[in-house]
Design a protein around this motif. Structure first.
Motif, short mmCIF file in Angstrom:
data_model
loop_
_atom_site.label_atom_id
_atom_site.label_comp_id
_atom_site.label_asym_id
_atom_site.label_seq_id
_atom_site.Cartn_x
_atom_site.Cartn_y
_atom_site.Cartn_z
N PRO A 165 29.12 -17.95 -47.23
CA PRO A 165 30.44 -18.49 -46.88
C PRO A 165 31.51 -17.41 -46.78
O PRO A 165 31.45 -16.37 -47.45
N ARG A 166 32.48 -17.68 -45.93
CA ARG A 166 33.68 -16.86 -45.82
C ARG A 166 34.89 -17.77 -46.05
O ARG A 166 34.84 -18.97 -45.76
N THR A 167 35.94 -17.21 -46.57
CA THR A 167 37.15 -18.00 -46.79
C THR A 167 37.80 -18.31 -45.44
O THR A 167 37.59 -17.60 -44.45
N VAL A 168 38.60 -19.38 -45.43
CA VAL A 168 39.30 -19.74 -44.19
C VAL A 168 40.24 -18.61 -43.78
O VAL A 168 40.44 -18.35 -42.58
N LYS A 169 40.80 -17.92 -44.76
CA LYS A 169 41.71 -16.81 -44.44
C LYS A 169 40.96 -15.67 -43.76
O LYS A 169 41.48 -15.02 -42.85
N GLU A 170 39.73 -15.39 -44.20
CA GLU A 170 38.93 -14.35 -43.55
C GLU A 170 38.59 -14.75 -42.12
O GLU A 170 38.66 -13.92 -41.20
N ILE A 171 38.21 -16.01 -41.92
CA ILE A 171 37.93 -16.47 -40.56
C ILE A 171 39.19 -16.42 -39.71
O ILE A 171 39.16 -16.04 -38.53
N ASP A 211 29.55 -16.25 -54.53
CA ASP A 211 29.36 -15.96 -53.11
C ASP A 211 30.43 -15.02 -52.58
O ASP A 211 30.21 -14.33 -51.57
N PHE A 212 31.59 -14.99 -53.21
CA PHE A 212 32.70 -14.17 -52.74
C PHE A 212 32.93 -12.94 -53.61
O PHE A 212 33.62 -12.01 -53.19
N LEU A 213 32.38 -12.96 -54.82
CA LEU A 213 32.77 -11.97 -55.83
C LEU A 213 32.50 -10.54 -55.41
O LEU A 213 33.38 -9.67 -55.47
N ARG A 214 31.27 -10.25 -54.99
CA ARG A 214 30.91 -8.87 -54.67
C ARG A 214 31.78 -8.33 -53.54
O ARG A 214 32.18 -7.16 -53.56
N ARG A 215 32.07 -9.15 -52.54
CA ARG A 215 32.90 -8.70 -51.43
C ARG A 215 34.33 -8.41 -51.89
O ARG A 215 34.92 -7.42 -51.49
N PHE A 216 34.86 -9.27 -52.76
CA PHE A 216 36.20 -9.04 -53.29
C PHE A 216 36.24 -7.76 -54.13
O PHE A 216 37.20 -6.98 -54.03
N CYS A 217 35.22 -7.57 -54.95
CA CYS A 217 35.18 -6.37 -55.79
C CYS A 217 35.09 -5.11 -54.95
O CYS A 217 35.67 -4.07 -55.28
N SER A 218 34.36 -5.21 -53.84
CA SER A 218 34.25 -4.05 -52.94
C SER A 218 35.61 -3.71 -52.33
O SER A 218 35.96 -2.53 -52.20
N ILE A 247 36.94 -19.80 -55.13
CA ILE A 247 37.66 -18.58 -54.76
C ILE A 247 38.69 -18.24 -55.82
O ILE A 247 38.86 -17.07 -56.20
N SER A 248 39.39 -19.27 -56.34
CA SER A 248 40.38 -19.03 -57.39
C SER A 248 39.72 -18.55 -58.67
O SER A 248 40.25 -17.66 -59.36
N VAL A 249 38.57 -19.11 -59.01
CA VAL A 249 37.84 -18.68 -60.20
C VAL A 249 37.41 -17.23 -60.06
O VAL A 249 37.53 -16.42 -61.01
N ALA A 273 43.38 -8.83 -51.82
CA ALA A 273 41.94 -8.67 -51.58
C ALA A 273 41.22 -10.01 -51.50
O ALA A 273 40.24 -10.14 -50.76
N THR A 274 41.69 -11.00 -52.24
CA THR A 274 40.99 -12.28 -52.30
C THR A 274 41.62 -13.35 -51.40
O THR A 274 40.99 -14.36 -51.11
N GLY A 275 42.88 -13.14 -51.01
CA GLY A 275 43.56 -14.15 -50.21
C GLY A 275 44.05 -15.32 -51.03
O GLY A 275 44.40 -16.37 -50.47
#
Length: 312
Positions: A165-171, A211-218, A247-249, A273-275
């Motif tokens: 998954p990607r966040t709506v903001k990323e899309i 699902d989002f954590l590693r990308r945000f950390c990067s 995403i908030s968590v 970084a997280t939106g």
């Protein structure tokens, strides 16, 4: 012609290649030195303007089952200034004027490919998004709607179904001007139309904070040790009754982990970084704070350091 050793002439002689029969023949005595040899050159002539003798092209492009003709039609290229290209220029204009039922689909697939490349998505997600768009387009129900929002929504659904998954903001960042609100409406509309067509609910997959954590950390440039601790904390948070979006968590866990490291990240950087809005991160952190001792691995921080975390 080439040189090869002839056993009859008992010397190295010139040889002739008979391409029609696949034979290598001695030029002096006519002895067939090699029969049925494999020709590894191109099977056809190339008409490229700047082609050499070592043309690596052996086959055409892959077929596309989503197009009526499989995507194997002939396309007349534009001239590049070489003399004698007036004919190809005229033919190209006439071809563009002709009716092509797949023209809108081809353009949509090109846009989808560009959006996927900008997000770094794999080909399976791009293909799934194209399939979803083809199904919706066949229903003839998207005319008059925002095309960019429809394409972005198809990509969002494909990411969900492929469990990437990607966040709506990323899309939204690659949606050519479509807003988050427009993409959200388009997503709901597409899901509704497909469910009516299929007669059953569509499996959108389950979103997890991991699902989002590693990308945000990067994006934040966190160390491997901090990333590993954040992953363990997120996994542990799934056992708790935290009524926040994944995403908030993830954003709140990152904030908590970075506060225990030497490289503390400001809330503003985590938000970028997280939106996720800074206020939302604070509220999520407030919900996670009572469970900090359970969430943060003992290998990452000592108990007294965790107790000294800033209170929300």
């Amino acid at each position: 012609m080439g040189d090869s050793y002839c056993p009859d002439c008992k010397k190295s002689t010139e040889v002739v290649f008979d391409h029609s029969a696949g034979d290598t023949v001695c030029f002096e005595c006519g002895l067939v030195l090699e029969a049925h040899s494999i020709d590894e050159t191109s099977e056809w002539r190339t008409f490229a303007n700047e082609s050499g003798d070592n043309d690596p092209v052996r086959v055409g492009g892959p077929s596309n089952p989503l197009l009526a003709d499989g995507g194997l039609t002939t396309v007349i290229s534009k001239p590049n200034g070489v003399q004698g290209d007036f004919l190809s220029s005229s033919l190209g204009r006439w071809q563009n004027r002709g009716a092509n039922p797949d023209r809108s689909l081809i353009q949509a697939f090109k846009t989808m490919a560009t959006m996927s490349d900008r997000l770094g998505l794999v080909a399976t997600i791009k293909d799934r998004a194209c399939e979803i768009y083809k199904k919706v387009e066949d229903l003839k129900s998207i005319r008059g709607r925002n095309q960019d929002a429809i394409l972005a929504a198809c990509l969002y659904i494909a990411c969900r179904q492929e469990e990437k998954p990607r966040t709506v903001k990323e899309i939204c960042s690659v949606a050519n001007g479509a807003t988050k609100k427009e993409i959200g409406r388009a997503k709901e509309y597409i899901v509704k139309q497909l469910e009516l067509e299929m007669g059953k609910a569509i499996d959108m997959g389950t979103i997890h904070a991991g699902d989002f954590l590693r990308r945000f950390c990067s994006h934040l440039g966190m160390t491997n040790q901090a990333v590993k601790a954040a992953q363990e904390a997120v996994k542990m948070s799934e056992e708790l009754d935290i009524r926040r979006s994944p995403i908030s968590v993830a954003a709140a866990v990152i904030y908590m982990i970075t506060q225990l490291s030497d490289d503390k990240k400001p809330l503003k950087d985590i938000s970028l970084a997280t939106g996720v809005a800074e206020g939302t991160i604070r509220n999520s952190y407030k919900d996670l704070y009572p469970y900090a001792m359970r969430l943060i691995p003992s290998s990452y921080a000592k108990e007294e350091d965790i107790r000294q975390l800033c209170s929300p």
